[in-house]
Design a protein around this motif. Structure first.
Motif, PDB file in Angstrom:
ATOM      1  N   GLY A  22     -24.747  14.139  64.832  1.00  0.00           N
ATOM      2  CA  GLY A  22     -25.796  13.551  64.490  1.00  0.00           C
ATOM      3  C   GLY A  22     -27.012  14.338  64.259  1.00  0.00           C
ATOM      4  O   GLY A  22     -27.800  14.471  63.389  1.00  0.00           O
ATOM      5  N   GLY A  23     -26.906  15.274  65.228  1.00  0.00           N
ATOM      6  CA  GLY A  23     -28.178  16.502  65.277  1.00  0.00           C
ATOM      7  C   GLY A  23     -28.061  17.272  63.880  1.00  0.00           C
ATOM      8  O   GLY A  23     -29.023  17.685  63.341  1.00  0.00           O
ATOM      9  N   GLY A  98     -17.190  22.718  69.470  1.00  0.00           N
ATOM     10  CA  GLY A  98     -18.329  22.310  68.603  1.00  0.00           C
ATOM     11  C   GLY A  98     -19.021  21.136  69.063  1.00  0.00           C
ATOM     12  O   GLY A  98     -20.009  20.632  68.287  1.00  0.00           O
ATOM     13  N   ILE A  99     -18.459  20.518  70.186  1.00  0.00           N
ATOM     14  CA  ILE A  99     -19.234  19.413  70.800  1.00  0.00           C
ATOM     15  C   ILE A  99     -20.016  19.834  72.339  1.00  0.00           C
ATOM     16  O   ILE A  99     -20.283  18.920  72.837  1.00  0.00           O
ATOM     17  CB  ILE A  99     -18.397  17.958  70.855  1.00  0.00           C
ATOM     18  CG1 ILE A  99     -17.228  18.384  71.859  1.00  0.00           C
ATOM     19  CG2 ILE A  99     -18.106  17.729  69.541  1.00  0.00           C
ATOM     20  CD1 ILE A  99     -16.337  17.283  72.024  1.00  0.00           C
ATOM     21  N   THR A 100     -19.531  20.998  72.691  1.00  0.00           N
ATOM     22  CA  THR A 100     -20.013  21.373  74.067  1.00  0.00           C
ATOM     23  C   THR A 100     -21.303  22.517  74.042  1.00  0.00           C
ATOM     24  O   THR A 100     -21.109  23.280  73.122  1.00  0.00           O
ATOM     25  CB  THR A 100     -18.978  21.899  74.903  1.00  0.00           C
ATOM     26  OG1 THR A 100     -18.249  22.840  74.415  1.00  0.00           O
ATOM     27  CG2 THR A 100     -17.888  20.553  75.168  1.00  0.00           C
ATOM     28  N   PRO A 286     -27.297  26.684  73.482  1.00  0.00           N
ATOM     29  CA  PRO A 286     -27.004  25.852  74.473  1.00  0.00           C
ATOM     30  C   PRO A 286     -26.792  24.386  73.881  1.00  0.00           C
ATOM     31  O   PRO A 286     -26.338  23.526  74.610  1.00  0.00           O
ATOM     32  CB  PRO A 286     -28.316  25.862  75.204  1.00  0.00           C
ATOM     33  CG  PRO A 286     -29.368  26.353  74.433  1.00  0.00           C
ATOM     34  CD  PRO A 286     -28.599  27.262  73.364  1.00  0.00           C
ATOM     35  N   ILE A 287     -27.113  24.277  72.587  1.00  0.00           N
ATOM     36  CA  ILE A 287     -26.898  22.638  71.960  1.00  0.00           C
ATOM     37  C   ILE A 287     -25.719  22.516  71.259  1.00  0.00           C
ATOM     38  O   ILE A 287     -24.829  23.313  70.767  1.00  0.00           O
ATOM     39  CB  ILE A 287     -27.851  22.602  70.905  1.00  0.00           C
ATOM     40  CG1 ILE A 287     -29.335  22.965  71.343  1.00  0.00           C
ATOM     41  CG2 ILE A 287     -27.776  21.468  70.122  1.00  0.00           C
ATOM     42  CD1 ILE A 287     -30.400  22.963  70.094  1.00  0.00           C
ATOM     43  N   PRO A 288     -25.027  21.205  71.675  1.00  0.00           N
ATOM     44  CA  PRO A 288     -23.552  21.174  71.133  1.00  0.00           C
ATOM     45  C   PRO A 288     -23.425  21.438  69.799  1.00  0.00           C
ATOM     46  O   PRO A 288     -24.211  20.959  68.883  1.00  0.00           O
ATOM     47  CB  PRO A 288     -23.389  19.817  71.593  1.00  0.00           C
ATOM     48  CG  PRO A 288     -24.174  19.295  72.513  1.00  0.00           C
ATOM     49  CD  PRO A 288     -25.520  20.207  72.420  1.00  0.00           C
ATOM     50  N   GLY A 289     -22.601  22.343  69.223  1.00  0.00           N
ATOM     51  CA  GLY A 289     -22.311  22.657  67.893  1.00  0.00           C
ATOM     52  C   GLY A 289     -23.602  23.420  67.294  1.00  0.00           C
ATOM     53  O   GLY A 289     -23.537  23.519  66.109  1.00  0.00           O
TER      54      GLY A 289
END
Length: 340
Positions: A22-23, A98-100, A286-289
């Protein structure tokens, strides 16, 4: 292992995936709107679609080289893994990374999948930890080699910042090598540093007794794993070689995407070198993906080298190939293994 398996809550994983995707999509939309307002037009045409198939082929090669690295590295413990299982391992690692935040989930997934493939927990941890260290090390080596071989003038603030981070990381690698050679120096320095900080921050007084022994155990275990590869330099060279081929193919995917949408004079080597610092930086976000940061940084890198009207479709295709496809393939591989 039960603790690791319980940590793979499917609802939580899917929620993290939605946050990352989404981001990323929101960032892409913002980039397209910005380009439309400043360029007056946006092109979504693909002039040479055959290059999209070449990009896909090169991307798959990047995954295979990473899987080969794992398969051949496991032989340091006389363990023979199947290429199929190793490909499942690296794809699952891409998915969880990619999601952590800061790609932390990728190593956990790799350790879990390697143990299911026949490695012990210590062997799987050793291979993953050493692989993670050599991942960044190879990026640094490739960047400095490309800087010596190819003199490029790259007008990008992002490139300047990430290049300086590379230099800092190279210095840290030098410091780490000294501590690996003389580990007692690290223990002495860390103990004195904690004692000094505890004078000003009373809450840290408890760490003065607890932290040094923990740090010592952790560092000695890490040193033992690294020394195992150093005692057999062929495996060290193997990892660096496979990672080099992996990065060349992964970053070379962008070259074929550029050729698909426009006639660009940017060479394959220049395209690869341009992205080396970017991939290094994205590994620690620090942002997922690295959602948002990845798209904006990539757009900043290539805006001065590509017509503005084509930049939006390039950013989308780049993210589609290097992020969304890895998530899709990795999620299938991971959940299929988890359900067995």
């Amino acid at each position: 292992m039960e603790k690791i398996e319980k940590s793979f809550d499917q609802r939580k994983i899917l929620k993290q995936a939605l946050i990352g995707v989404g981001g990323s999509l929101i960032s892409l939309l913002c980039i397209v709107i910005y380009l439309f307002l400043h360029e007056g037009e946006i092109s979504f045409s693909v002039a040479h679609p055959e290059n999209l198939f070449l990009a896909a082929g090169v991307l798959v090669l990047a995954w295979l080289f990473d899987a080969l690295r794992v398969m051949l590295s496991a032989r340091i413990w006389q363990k023979k893994l199947r290429l199929r299982d190793c490909l499942t391992t690296v794809l699952s690692g891409y998915f969880l990374s990619g999601i952590t935040p800061a790609n932390t989930g990728g190593q956990v997934a790799e350790i879990y999948l390697l143990t299911r493939s026949g490695l012990s927990l210590s062997e799987a941890t050793g291979l993953t930890v050493v692989g993670g260290a050599l991942y960044s090390f190879t990026l640094v080596v490739l960047f400095f080699l490309s800087s010596l071989l190819f003199q490029l003038s790259i007008p990008s603030r992002i490139f300047e910042i990430t290049s300086r981070l590379f230099l800092l990381y190279a210095v840290l690698l030098g410091v780490l090598s000294v501590f690996l050679k003389y580990p007692h120096l690290l223990f002495r320095v860390s103990h004195k540093a904690l004692a000094f900080l505890a004078r000003f921050v009373p809450r840290l007084k408890g760490l003065v007794e607890v932290a040094p022994p923990f740090l010592e155990r952790f560092f000695l275990e890490l040193r033992e794993k690294l020394l195992l590869f150093l005692r057999k330099p062929q495996y060290l060279a193997l990892n660096i070689s496979m990672y080099s081929l992996h990065f060349f193919c992964l970053l070379g995917t962008t070259y074929f995407l550029i050729q698909a949408i426009s006639e660009s004079n940017l060479s394959l080597s220049a395209t690869v070198r341009l992205q080396l610092p970017l991939f290094f930086m994205l590994r620690f976000t620090p942002i997922p993906g690295a959602s948002g940061i990845a798209e904006l940084s990539f757009a900043s890198l290539f805006r001065a080298l590509l017509a503005g009207k084509n930049l939006g479709i390039l950013v989308f295709l780049w993210r589609l190939y290097t992020y969304y496809l890895a998530l899709a393939a990795g999620s299938v591989a991971f959940f299929r293994t988890l359900s067995r």
